[in-house]
Structure formats: structure tokens, C-alpha cells
Enzyme design. Structure first.
Site, PDB file in Angstrom:
ATOM      1  N   ASN A 203      33.645  34.185 -61.637  1.00 50.91           N
ATOM      2  CA  ASN A 203      34.659  35.002 -62.320  1.00 50.91           C
ATOM      3  C   ASN A 203      35.266  34.314 -63.537  1.00 50.91           C
ATOM      4  OD1 ASN A 203      35.821  33.316 -60.303  1.00 50.91           O
ATOM      5  ND2 ASN A 203      37.719  34.484 -60.361  1.00 50.91           N
TER       6      ASN A 203
ATOM      7  N   LYS B  18      27.255  23.043 -58.827  1.00 55.98           N
ATOM      8  CA  LYS B  18      26.424  24.179 -58.424  1.00 55.98           C
ATOM      9  C   LYS B  18      27.209  25.432 -58.783  1.00 55.98           C
ATOM     10  CE  LYS B  18      24.413  26.727 -54.541  1.00 55.98           C
ATOM     11  NZ  LYS B  18      25.026  28.017 -54.993  1.00 55.98           N
ATOM     12  N   HIS B  19      26.776  26.104 -59.835  1.00 53.41           N
ATOM     13  CA  HIS B  19      27.493  27.295 -60.284  1.00 53.41           C
ATOM     14  C   HIS B  19      26.910  28.535 -59.603  1.00 53.41           C
ATOM     15  CE1 HIS B  19      30.563  28.991 -62.583  1.00 53.41           C
ATOM     16  NE2 HIS B  19      30.362  28.394 -63.732  1.00 53.41           N
TER      17      HIS B  19
ATOM     18  N   SER C 151      24.962  31.823 -59.251  1.00 51.57           N
ATOM     19  CA  SER C 151      23.678  32.088 -59.906  1.00 51.57           C
ATOM     20  C   SER C 151      23.818  33.062 -61.065  1.00 51.57           C
ATOM     21  CB  SER C 151      22.669  32.616 -58.883  1.00 51.57           C
ATOM     22  OG  SER C 151      23.117  33.831 -58.309  1.00 51.57           O
TER      23      SER C 151
ATOM     24  N   GLY D  60      35.762  30.132 -53.776  1.00 42.37           N
ATOM     25  CA  GLY D  60      34.971  31.302 -53.398  1.00 42.37           C
ATOM     26  C   GLY D  60      35.622  32.045 -52.246  1.00 42.37           C
ATOM     27  N   SER D  61      34.801  32.676 -51.441  1.00 40.90           N
ATOM     28  CA  SER D  61      35.303  33.479 -50.330  1.00 40.90           C
ATOM     29  C   SER D  61      35.719  32.597 -49.167  1.00 40.90           C
ATOM     30  CB  SER D  61      34.225  34.455 -49.853  1.00 40.90           C
ATOM     31  OG  SER D  61      33.169  33.758 -49.224  1.00 40.90           O
TER      32      SER D  61
ATOM     33  N   GLU E  26      39.444  26.485 -52.380  1.00 39.42           N
ATOM     34  CA  GLU E  26      40.302  27.545 -52.936  1.00 39.42           C
ATOM     35  C   GLU E  26      39.571  28.849 -52.677  1.00 39.42           C
ATOM     36  OE1 GLU E  26      41.342  30.469 -54.642  1.00 39.42           O
ATOM     37  OE2 GLU E  26      40.697  29.614 -56.561  1.00 39.42           O
TER      38      GLU E  26
ATOM     39  N   CYS F 144      41.122  35.428 -58.288  1.00 41.49           N
ATOM     40  CA  CYS F 144      41.594  35.124 -56.940  1.00 41.49           C
ATOM     41  C   CYS F 144      43.103  35.266 -56.829  1.00 41.49           C
ATOM     42  CB  CYS F 144      41.159  33.723 -56.535  1.00 41.49           C
ATOM     43  SG  CYS F 144      41.612  32.443 -57.719  1.00 41.49           S
TER      44      CYS F 144
ATOM     45  N   GLU G  67      40.482  40.902 -49.389  1.00 41.09           N
ATOM     46  CA  GLU G  67      40.547  40.743 -50.837  1.00 41.09           C
ATOM     47  C   GLU G  67      39.600  41.748 -51.481  1.00 41.09           C
ATOM     48  OE1 GLU G  67      40.617  37.202 -54.043  1.00 41.09           O
ATOM     49  OE2 GLU G  67      38.958  37.089 -52.615  1.00 41.09           O
TER      50      GLU G  67
END
Length: 458
Positions: free
Chosen positions: A134, A157-158, A160, A209-210, A231, A265, A362
Site C-alpha cells: 500500500n 521482501k516486498h 509481489s 501486513g495482516s 504492524e 492500515c 479491517e
């Protein structure tokens, strides 16, 4: 999986294809990062600062290219991408300016004040950074800047879908003079990623992330006795109290819900409105949400671009459907236009019920959940009735009352009073409960992955 492709969510066209790395390639990058760290850790904090300032300048020089790529990969509004890159430059500048003081050795007496001691903040090694799509530049930067100042190396590691942005960030840092290998990017599958966490040269793991993803990564890190910072998103509640300035609340809540295509987020997601002002707030809020211009993210007059991917579009659509099935009423939006691209309109759901996505989960898209509260106390209760605890907001003309609620009762890591914002380099960022643990920004992130070392002197 041998390769991945990135897709423009506004046009559904393929942008680029990348080979997925083997574990051998990924581990080689870890080893090279560790080798670079062994040299980098010998520099003083003051000696590291100029590298960060050069990266900041390079980010500003490449702001347009970054913004264009981020828009292509994620659908982010072009102007929001430019703002994001400027924030990243500010983060590097803040870290360069304040890092040497924050991480400086501290003299401390011990044994009743009779003997001398020193506390140092020593770097620990390679930090593995797992980041979402995001904010394709900001998310990795807030980890990178603090850890470079602390003396660590970083492997990213971003997500994809924004692989190109991660690679561009690495290249910009290298061209700005960062030592080779100290910051690198891996393109790997989940199994290889888990193996990287287990690699003995990786000393810490940070992930945004989630909560589901964070739970898995946290468990792998803990099993291997690795420190982690997580986070994990939220369903932030913004309280509209009985004495709120309704005009300000409506304007701010629309901004807070739709910022960054509503894929943030810490954006406003649940709007807990007291009965006394419910009708006034809801009618004005719906009117402004209806007027939002959905369209091409590169156009200056667009207010809301597409969702980031087909997967994200399907998730949002399902969450809205389940919320309506559970009793929510659609006041505007709620169905996607028939057009190319993963577009979803600004949507308002009222009468949102516990047990449905709009109340409990969320929703990472332009869907606002309005929940009626009996009074101010009930509003605070509803806000805290969540497994999450990242951020939140309070609208009240009585700033002292709002401050007291925020300080003593709001069970989140961040609270906004009569305002909205995403992040500030000088303030800590992070949450509680299922929103994770650890802090970034405000100097706190620089001390998350260091060895706080006690040295006793005679």
C-alpha cells in the site's frame, strides 16, 4: 512458482515479469548483507548520517519516477505517490539528524552510585523486512532508515504486486553510495521466506501486513528465537462525540477513510457516532462520499483510484456482501461500476453489526462503517470492542476531555484528536492487541533491533 508478474490495476495490463529466486540465491544475498554489515557496524553514527542524507536527496530527485511506477503497480493516485516519496526523504533526514544523539552511549552509575557504567546500543546484523504494497516506498523506508543508522543491514521482501518499486528503491540507494549488499531485495515464495527467517545470519524480522500473516511470521521468528516487530493493520474507530464540530468531523472523516485509495492500515474505518449528532453527521458524510470522483489515478481531478488488485477487489466485494447480509444498510456505493480496472466506489454502511466484517474486521478499501452509540461513554466502549488497536480518533470541542479519553481509555497505539494523519517521523508508530507490537518512527524504531549493552566499569 517460477515467476511473478505485476499488473496495472487501472488497465489490467501486465507491467513486468520477474523470476522467483531460489533459496540459494536468497541465502547468498543474506551472506553478502552480513559481510557488508561487518564493515558498516564499524562506522560511527555520525559517519553513517551522510549516507542517509544522500539517499534522501536521491529520493527527491527520483520522486516523479517513483510516483509513476507506484501508480502503475498499485493504482495509487499520482500526487499521493509524490507526497509519499517526500515523506521518505524526510524520514532519512530525520534519522540522519537525530540518530547519533538517540543512539549515543549513555553514562550511568551503578552499585548505589559508587561505580561507573555505560549503556551502548550495538547493531546486531541482518534484519529481514517483509513489507506490503500500500505504500511501496514508505513501508520499506521506515525500516531501512532506522536500521542503517543503528548499524544493521536490511534484506527486503516486498509484496509481489510492487516488486518494481522495491527494486527501484534498492537501485536508488546503491547509486546514492550505500555500500553494496547492505540493502538488497529478494523475490521469493513463502517457503523460502520462512527459511530466510531461520537462517542464522538473520537476527531480526519486521513485518507489516495482516494479523493472519503476522501471526505466522511471528511464530516462525519466535521458534527460532528471533526478535520481531509486527504492524498488522486495524479497523480504527473515529468517535464523533455529542459536542463534536460536525462540519470538521465530516470533512476529516471523509479524508481519513479515503486517504491513499482507502488502503491504509491507520486510516479511519469505523465511525462511532453518538445518537445526539448521528443524523447530522451521517447525512452530511454520505453526501460528501457520494460526490467523490472515482477514476484514472494519473488524473489531477481524481479523488479515488482503483483498488490495488483483482484479489483486493474480490475481498472488498465479499466483505460488503457479508456485512449487508448481517444487517448493514448501504447508504451509498456498494456495487462496482462496469469498467476496466479494479474500481470500487466510495461506500457507506450503516447499522453495522458485531459478527460482520464492517464491525469486526479491517476493510482495506473505500468502505465506511457507521455505528450508532448511545452517548460518549458508549462510543468509547464500542471503539475498544475490537481485536485491533493501531489508531483511532476523537472529535470533540472539549480538547481536555478528548485528551483524557485518548490517554486513559483508548486502547490503541495512536490517537488523533480533531484531525487525521498517517505518520510523522517524530512520533512513534505502532499498535497493541492484534495490531501487533513494537514501534517505528520517533526514534523508537532505531532501538528495536539493537543490543542494549550494559558495560560495567570499576
Amino acid at each position: 512458482m517460477t515467476h511473478i508478474s505485476t499488473t496495472n490495476p487501472a488497465t489490467e495490463e501486465t507491467i513486468a515479469t520477474y523470476d522467483v529466486m531460489t533459496s540459494d540465491v536468497a541465502f547468498d544475498k543474506i551472506e553478502k548483507c552480513h559481510e557488508a554489515f561487518l564493515e558498516w557496524r564499524t562506522k560511527s553514527h555520525a559517519d553513517r548520517a551522510p549516507y542517509l542524507r544522500k539517499i534522501a536527496a536521491a529520493l527527491r530527485d527520483n520522486a516523479d519516477a517513483f510516483a509513476t511506477l507506484m501508480t502503475e503497480e498499485t493504482g495509487k493516485l499520482l500526487r499521493d505517490g509524490q507526497t509519499e516519496v517526500k515523506l521518505c526523504a524526510q524520514i532519512f533526514e530525520y534519522t540522519a539528524e537525530h540518530g547519533p544523539e538517540i543512539l549515543a552511549d549513555e553514562d550511568r552509575k551503578h552499585s548505589g552510585g559508587e561505580k561507573r557504567g555505560m549503556i551502548t546500543y550495538a547493531p546486531i546484523g541482518v534484519i529481514y523486512s517483509i513489507q506490503p504494497w500500500n505504500f511501496p516506498v514508505y513501508q520499506p523506508v521506515r525500516v531501512l532508515a532506522s536500521n542503517l543508522m543503528a548499524g544493521n543491514g536490511v534484506i527486503l521482501k516486498h509484496a509481489s504486486i510492487c516488486t518494481g518499486s522495491g527494486l527501484m528503491l534498492r537501485d536508488v540507494c546503491m547509486k546514492a553510495g550505500l555500500p553494496e549488499g547492505l540493502f538488497d531485495v529478494v523475490i521469493v515464495d513463502h517457503d523460502t521466506s520462512d527459511a530466510m527467517i531461520e537462517n542464522k545470519l538473520v537476527r531480526g524480522v519486521t513485518m507489516t501486513g495482516s494479523d493472519g500473516g503476522g501471526r505466522h511470521i511471528g511464530q516462525v521468528a519466535t521458534k527460532n528465537l528471533k526478535k520481531s516487530v509486527l504492524e498488522l493493520g486495524s479497523n480504527d474507530a473515529y468517535l464523533v462525540l455529542e459536542d463534536a464540530d460536525i462540519e470538521l468531523a465530516v470533512k476529516t472523516c471523509v479524508q481519513g477513510r479515503l486517504y491513499n485509495n482507502s488502503e491504509t492500515c491507520v486510516s479511519a474505518k469505523r465511525f462511532v457516532v453518538t445518537e445526539a449528532v448521528y443524523d447530522a453527521f451521517t447525512s452530511a458524510f454520505v453526501e460528501q462520499m457520494k460526490a467523490i470522483r472515482l477514476g484514472d489515478p494519473t488524473a489531477e481531478d481524481t479523488q479515488l483510484g482503483p483498488l490495488s488488485s483483482a484479489e483486493q477487489f474480490d475481498t472488498i466485494s465479499e466483505q460488503v456482501s457479508k456485512s449487508v447480509e448481517g444487517g448493514a444498510e448501504v447508504l451509498c456505493g456498494g456495487s462496482a461500476p462496469d469498467r476496466t480496472g479494479y474500481y470500487y466506489p466510495a461506500t457507506v454502511l450503516a447499522n453495522c453489526q458485531p459478527g460482520t466484517p464492517a464491525y469486526d474486521d479491517e476493510i482495506f478499501g473505500p468502505v465506511a462503517a457507521i455505528i450508532k452509540a448511545k452517548d460518549d461513554a458508549d462510543a468509547m466502549r464500542i471503539a475498544n470492542d475490537s481485536r485491533y488497536g493501531l489508531g483511532g480518533g476523537i472529535f470533540s470541542k472539549d480538547e481536555d476531555k478528548a485528551l483524557q479519553l485518548a490517554r486513559d481509555h483508548f486502547d490503541t497505539g495512536m490517537v488523533r484528536i480533531n484531525s487525521f494523519g498517517a505518520a510523522d517521523p517524530n512520533m512513534p508508530f505502532g499498535g497493541v492487541k492484534d495490531s501487533g507490537f513494537g514501534r517505528e518512527h520517533g526514534g523508537f524504531g532505531m532501538k528495536e533491533f539493537v543490543n542494549t549493552k550494559a558495560i560495567y566499569l570499576p
